[in-house]
Design an enzyme around this catalytic site. Structure first.
Site, PDB file in Angstrom:
ATOM      1  N   ARG A 131       1.691  44.856 -26.489  1.00 14.13           N
ATOM      2  CA  ARG A 131       2.512  45.159 -27.665  1.00 14.13           C
ATOM      3  C   ARG A 131       2.022  44.407 -28.902  1.00 14.13           C
ATOM      4  O   ARG A 131       1.431  44.981 -29.799  1.00 14.13           O
ATOM      5  CB  ARG A 131       3.983  44.824 -27.377  1.00 14.13           C
ATOM      6  CG  ARG A 131       4.960  45.434 -28.388  1.00 14.13           C
ATOM      7  CD  ARG A 131       5.074  44.691 -29.707  1.00 14.13           C
ATOM      8  NE  ARG A 131       5.553  43.331 -29.576  1.00 14.13           N
ATOM      9  CZ  ARG A 131       5.698  42.495 -30.589  1.00 14.13           C
ATOM     10  NH1 ARG A 131       5.360  42.873 -31.822  1.00 14.13           N
ATOM     11  NH2 ARG A 131       6.116  41.249 -30.390  1.00 14.13           N
ATOM     12  N   ASP A 132       2.224  43.115 -28.937  1.00 14.39           N
ATOM     13  CA  ASP A 132       1.884  42.324 -30.113  1.00 14.39           C
ATOM     14  C   ASP A 132       0.386  42.338 -30.376  1.00 14.39           C
ATOM     15  O   ASP A 132      -0.046  42.212 -31.519  1.00 14.39           O
ATOM     16  CB  ASP A 132       2.368  40.881 -29.914  1.00 14.39           C
ATOM     17  CG  ASP A 132       2.476  40.111 -31.215  1.00 14.39           C
ATOM     18  OD1 ASP A 132       2.520  40.757 -32.277  1.00 14.39           O
ATOM     19  OD2 ASP A 132       2.515  38.874 -31.181  1.00 14.39           O
ATOM     20  N   HIS A 143       5.294  30.637 -29.180  1.00 16.65           N
ATOM     21  CA  HIS A 143       4.484  31.821 -29.486  1.00 16.65           C
ATOM     22  C   HIS A 143       3.516  31.424 -30.600  1.00 16.65           C
ATOM     23  O   HIS A 143       3.879  31.398 -31.776  1.00 16.65           O
ATOM     24  CB  HIS A 143       5.405  32.961 -29.940  1.00 16.65           C
ATOM     25  CG  HIS A 143       4.715  34.254 -30.239  1.00 16.65           C
ATOM     26  ND1 HIS A 143       4.872  35.373 -29.442  1.00 16.65           N
ATOM     27  CD2 HIS A 143       3.876  34.627 -31.235  1.00 16.65           C
ATOM     28  CE1 HIS A 143       4.165  36.385 -29.954  1.00 16.65           C
ATOM     29  NE2 HIS A 143       3.559  35.938 -31.041  1.00 16.65           N
ATOM     30  N   HIS A 146      -0.125  31.648 -32.732  1.00 18.77           N
ATOM     31  CA  HIS A 146      -1.321  32.376 -33.127  1.00 18.77           C
ATOM     32  C   HIS A 146      -2.452  31.367 -33.365  1.00 18.77           C
ATOM     33  O   HIS A 146      -2.207  30.175 -33.540  1.00 18.77           O
ATOM     34  CB  HIS A 146      -1.041  33.226 -34.365  1.00 18.77           C
ATOM     35  CG  HIS A 146      -0.235  34.452 -34.063  1.00 18.77           C
ATOM     36  ND1 HIS A 146      -0.613  35.712 -34.438  1.00 18.77           N
ATOM     37  CD2 HIS A 146       0.938  34.609 -33.398  1.00 18.77           C
ATOM     38  CE1 HIS A 146       0.279  36.592 -34.032  1.00 18.77           C
ATOM     39  NE2 HIS A 146       1.239  35.942 -33.395  1.00 18.77           N
ATOM     40  N   CYS A 148      -1.226  39.838 -37.475  1.00 20.13           N
ATOM     41  CA  CYS A 148       0.060  40.104 -38.120  1.00 20.13           C
ATOM     42  C   CYS A 148      -0.205  40.964 -39.348  1.00 20.13           C
ATOM     43  O   CYS A 148      -0.844  40.512 -40.298  1.00 20.13           O
ATOM     44  CB  CYS A 148       0.764  38.807 -38.525  1.00 20.13           C
ATOM     45  SG  CYS A 148       2.330  39.111 -39.387  1.00 20.13           S
ATOM     46  N   ASN A 202      -2.915  36.261 -31.200  1.00 16.24           N
ATOM     47  CA  ASN A 202      -2.235  35.270 -30.382  1.00 16.24           C
ATOM     48  C   ASN A 202      -3.251  34.431 -29.618  1.00 16.24           C
ATOM     49  O   ASN A 202      -4.388  34.852 -29.394  1.00 16.24           O
ATOM     50  CB  ASN A 202      -1.320  35.969 -29.358  1.00 16.24           C
ATOM     51  CG  ASN A 202      -0.208  36.735 -30.008  1.00 16.24           C
ATOM     52  OD1 ASN A 202       0.843  36.192 -30.303  1.00 16.24           O
ATOM     53  ND2 ASN A 202      -0.432  38.020 -30.242  1.00 16.24           N
TER      54      ASN A 202
END
Length: 307
Positions: A17-18, A212, A214, A245, A254
């Site tokens: 997803r991300d 979380h 990055h 992002c 990430n």
């Protein structure tokens, strides 16, 4: 769903997803499903598979229903927590119908980022989320919360840790089982992470927090170690370092899952994850998406994997 304990760390894989949502070229549905299956085979048990968001704003997630339904029906994913991002009640209902086993909502610690990202203030975002929390409670689905800009914002700069603590508390009060604190633009350092966590821990139990991070400045692994030392036991990561992002220019992906696993296994944690198989998956998805860069751990394992 998995629960972390003092002697156990849980990795939430967010690559499907991300990670993939930031790829310019549309990734085929079957590739996304295969990625989830490969990650599960490598030993990951909590995978964020997709996002039920407007395809107008995130075209890569236009096939969210097909992806989730295929994953939910796959026998090899029967024991995997398949989660989906659902920013509103429409997304929640679609995710539930497709077979999601957990949903996630996201708030921001930055007012400006909240307006730029979801076109509303922080308080207005919670008015939307309450519908999701209530529907999830009635459906018996757990909700995970995300806090964006937990360290800094691309528009406002450094964020007051007290603002992060407030948003975290609100998510938990509304019913989130866990809140993931996101260094959205990857500018965090261990010292900044420590200060932020101290503020948040004053209003929320560490057992309900996740990290979380990055990797824009290459501090992702160092920040995970800092959070681990502070008592955090759940971490989000993305295979191959996929991600970025779209609202934060220059933000890297990430922290790579294989790098997180390499760190944790040296500490005697996450031994049930097959690091080589994970690196093979990173190789595979990099080839499929045409990404030239590989994580340092995957590069280091390259010779062994090719044999």
């Amino acid at each position: 769903m998995q629960r972390a304990s003092e002697d156990k760390v849980v990795i939430v894989e967010v690559g499907p997803r991300d990670g993939l949502q930031n790829e310019a070229a549309i990734v085929a549905t079957e590739v996304k499903v295969e990625l989830v299956k490969r990650l599960a085979k490598a030993g990951l048990h909590h995978i964020e598979a997709t996002a039920f968001v407007s395809p107008k704003w995130v075209p890569q997630m236009a096939d969210s229903t097909d992806v989730m339904m295929a994953c939910a029906r796959a026998s090899e994913l029967e024991n995997v927590t398949l989660s989906a991002l659902t920013p509103n009640i429409k997304g929640f209902e679609a995710a539930r119908a497709a077979g999601a086993r957990e949903v996630a909502v996201f708030a921001s610690a930055s007012e400006t980022f909240s307006h730029r990202n979801i076109n509303c203030s922080i308080d207005e975002s919670f008015a939307r989320f309450r519908q999701v929390f209530e529907a999830a409670r009635l459906a018996g689905l757990p909700v995970r919360g995300y806090v964006s800009c937990a360290i800094a914002c691309p528009y406002e700069g450094a964020i007051d840790p007290r603002a992060v603590a407030r948003v975290t508390r609100l998510l938990l009060e509304n019913g989130a089982r866990e809140v993931s604190l996101g260094d959205t633009i990857g500018v965090g350092t261990p010292a900044r992470v420590k200060r932020m966590l101290e503020a948040v821990a004053a209003e929320a139990p560490l057992s309900a927090l996740a990290g979380h991070f990055h990797d824009t400045y290459g501090m992702g692994i160092a920040n995970i170690q800092a959070a681990l030392d502070a008592g955090v036991r759940v971490f989000d990561s993305s295979v191959g370092g996929l991600g970025g992002c779209p609202y934060a220019a220059g933000a890297a992906g990430n922290v790579a899952t294989e790098e997180v696993v390499y760190l944790l296994q040296d500490l005697g944690l996450c031994r049930d994850i097959d690091l080589e198989q994970l690196a093979e998956t990173a190789f595979w998805i990099a080839d499929v998406t045409g990404r030239a860069e590989l994580s340092r751990v995957t590069k280091a394992l390259a010779g062994k994997l090719r044999r």
